[in-house]
Design an enzyme around this catalytic site. Structure first.
Site, PDB file in Angstrom:
ATOM      1  N   SER A 158      25.265  18.358   3.346  1.00 21.11           N
ATOM      2  CA  SER A 158      25.747  18.144   4.719  1.00 21.11           C
ATOM      3  C   SER A 158      27.213  17.704   4.700  1.00 21.11           C
ATOM      4  O   SER A 158      27.574  16.607   5.141  1.00 21.11           O
ATOM      5  CB  SER A 158      24.869  17.104   5.418  1.00 21.11           C
ATOM      6  OG  SER A 158      23.540  17.529   5.472  1.00 21.11           O
ATOM      7  N   VAL A 160      30.053  18.489   6.299  1.00 20.20           N
ATOM      8  CA  VAL A 160      30.785  18.118   7.510  1.00 20.20           C
ATOM      9  C   VAL A 160      30.306  16.775   8.046  1.00 20.20           C
ATOM     10  O   VAL A 160      31.102  15.957   8.507  1.00 20.20           O
ATOM     11  CB  VAL A 160      30.648  19.221   8.580  1.00 20.20           C
ATOM     12  CG1 VAL A 160      31.194  18.753   9.917  1.00 20.20           C
ATOM     13  CG2 VAL A 160      31.390  20.472   8.133  1.00 20.20           C
ATOM     14  N   ASP A 161      28.999  16.532   7.981  1.00 23.08           N
ATOM     15  CA  ASP A 161      28.485  15.243   8.444  1.00 23.08           C
ATOM     16  C   ASP A 161      29.045  14.094   7.620  1.00 23.08           C
ATOM     17  O   ASP A 161      29.437  13.048   8.162  1.00 23.08           O
ATOM     18  CB  ASP A 161      26.958  15.243   8.363  1.00 23.08           C
ATOM     19  CG  ASP A 161      26.333  16.235   9.315  1.00 23.08           C
ATOM     20  OD1 ASP A 161      26.207  15.905  10.506  1.00 23.08           O
ATOM     21  OD2 ASP A 161      25.977  17.340   8.875  1.00 23.08           O
ATOM     22  N   TYR A 162      29.085  14.278   6.319  1.00 21.95           N
ATOM     23  CA  TYR A 162      29.625  13.222   5.466  1.00 21.95           C
ATOM     24  C   TYR A 162      31.120  13.000   5.722  1.00 21.95           C
ATOM     25  O   TYR A 162      31.593  11.861   5.781  1.00 21.95           O
ATOM     26  CB  TYR A 162      29.384  13.557   3.996  1.00 21.95           C
ATOM     27  CG  TYR A 162      27.939  13.398   3.570  1.00 21.95           C
ATOM     28  CD1 TYR A 162      27.281  12.178   3.715  1.00 21.95           C
ATOM     29  CD2 TYR A 162      27.232  14.452   3.018  1.00 21.95           C
ATOM     30  CE1 TYR A 162      25.965  12.019   3.324  1.00 21.95           C
ATOM     31  CE2 TYR A 162      25.907  14.314   2.619  1.00 21.95           C
ATOM     32  CZ  TYR A 162      25.275  13.092   2.771  1.00 21.95           C
ATOM     33  OH  TYR A 162      23.969  12.936   2.386  1.00 21.95           O
ATOM     34  N   GLY A 165      31.493  11.234   8.997  1.00 20.72           N
ATOM     35  CA  GLY A 165      31.133   9.832   8.819  1.00 20.72           C
ATOM     36  C   GLY A 165      32.262   9.030   8.199  1.00 20.72           C
ATOM     37  O   GLY A 165      32.524   7.887   8.591  1.00 20.72           O
TER      38      GLY A 165
END
Length: 389
Positions: A158, A160-162, A165
């Site tokens: 993931s 992009v999520d990381y 974040g």
């Protein structure tokens, strides 16, 4: 620092987890009886999600129905003692529930609110559903990732999520600094999934603007320098080599016993090597194919050539450098016994971060949090019976 995490799945919760690694007290809010959707993601060991055990580290868990009036009353009481609120609902959701920024600020005028969403809090796409993997396509990243004769390749994690974040945590810390040092005002931080990966494409943007060039897929090769890529050793293993400067290319040429390339006009500059990329890669591949990966590693270390063997996770668990840097940390877990997690990044000299717990059981800390807020045992039982917690 106290952080209230009302986000779900990856990007927002990862921002909270990063702050938790650095010592913040993080309280995770989950929907009663349902929990964060992250708990349903594999892989599993029995009934335990390893994704949850890893990603929800350093957090307490409280169940609370934020759509209910009683649940919102509890949230407002909690906010009075929080420094940061992290949410990643679709823009407008909190307003629809009645949790407007004005109401949140009435509870705590100094509250930093971090909004994470697919497309940001403004703009014509702000209300669209946004997830990390589609964001790789919208950002332009997917178009340049993969091989030219095959479809674009999506990240296997993931990514992009990381990244988002990280930007969310960075924004939160900058906002806290501004508040504490200059006296405010308290910020709303707006982090969009697609923008986090788009920020990494700065050269692609400049290239199109100035040269009109649309960057295409180049496989494992880097567009800016040559040779740079992944090459196979005699024993079938793979090694990554890159020469991003003329100095590092000179080291590789010496390691290859090809000092003649340093004066040969076909190879002596990066621009010329880029024009002969296929030829250069054939030369390097022929050379790496003469050695095992251990032999290659020793030779390139001897000549200070930037490289790495292509590790799988089993290699990582055996590597002495990972151990020396505390990057594999064994953490106790209520059902697994223990689970090994990646260590804290970055490292601090005086106040090192820590992993104090793996992902908590759902609602594990609800009673203690409510008790600290002044609720009696009878009131907590009543909230449970109503499904508020």
């Amino acid at each position: 620092m106290r952080v209230l995490d009302i986000a779900t799945v990856f990007a927002g919760p990862f921002a909270a987890a990063l702050l938790g690694d650095m010592g913040a007290t993080v309280l995770k809010i989950e929907m009663p009886g349902v929990g964060d959707p992250l708990r349903a993601l594999g892989p599993f060991h029995g009934d335990t999600s390893l994704t949850w055990a890893a990603a929800a580290r350093n957090k307490q868990s409280m169940t609370l129905d934020l759509k209910s009036s009683e649940g919102q009353e509890i949230l407002i009481r909690l906010l009075a003692e929080q420094d940061i609120l992290i949410e990643n609902f679709r823009p407008g959701t909190l307003d629809k529930w009645g949790l407007t920024i004005d109401r949140l600020r009435e509870a705590n005028p100094d509250l930093i609110v971090v909004h994470i969403s697919g497309y940001g809090q403004t703009g014509p796409y702000g209300s669209k559903a946004g997830f990390g993997t589609p964001a790789t396509a919208f950002s332009g990243y997917a178009h340049i990732n993969g091989y030219p004769d095959r479809p674009p390749v999506l990240p296997s994690v993931s990514l992009v999520d990381y990244l988002t974040g990280m930007f969310g945590a960075l924004g939160a810390l900058a906002a806290v600094y501004q508040l504490k040092v200059s006296g405010g005002p308290a910020e709303e931080v707006d982090a969009a999934l697609y923008e986090s990966i788009f920020r990494m494409l700065e050269v692609v943007v400049a290239e199109y603007d100035v040269l009109g060039t649309v960057r295409e897929r180049t496989g494992n090769e880097l567009a800016a320098s040559c040779p740079a890529g992944i090459y196979q050793a005699k024993d079938g293993h793979w090694v990554v080599i890159t020469t991003s400067t003329e100095r590092t290319f000179a080291r590789l040429a010496e390691a290859m016993d090809r000092p003649d390339m340093l004066t040969d006009p076909r190879y002596s500059t990066n621009r010329e090597r880029l024009a002969r990329r296929a030829e250069m890669n054939e030369l390097v591949s022929a050379w790496t194919g003469r050695y095992t990966r251990e032999e290659l590693q020793k030779r390139m270390d001897d000549f200070s050539v930037p490289h790495s063997l292509v590790y799988d996770v089993a290699d990582i668990f055996k590597d002495e450098h990972y151990a020396a840097r505390d990057m594999l940390v064994e953490v106790s877990h209520p059902t697994l016994g223990s689970v090994t997690l990646p260590g804290v990044v970055p490292k601090f000299s005086e106040n090192p971060g820590s992993i104090r717990s793996a992902g908590p059981l759902m609602g594990e800390h609800t009673t203690s949090v409510l008790t600290d807020l002044g609720y009696t045992a009878e009131q907590i039982t009543d909230l449970e019976l109503k499904g508020i917690v």
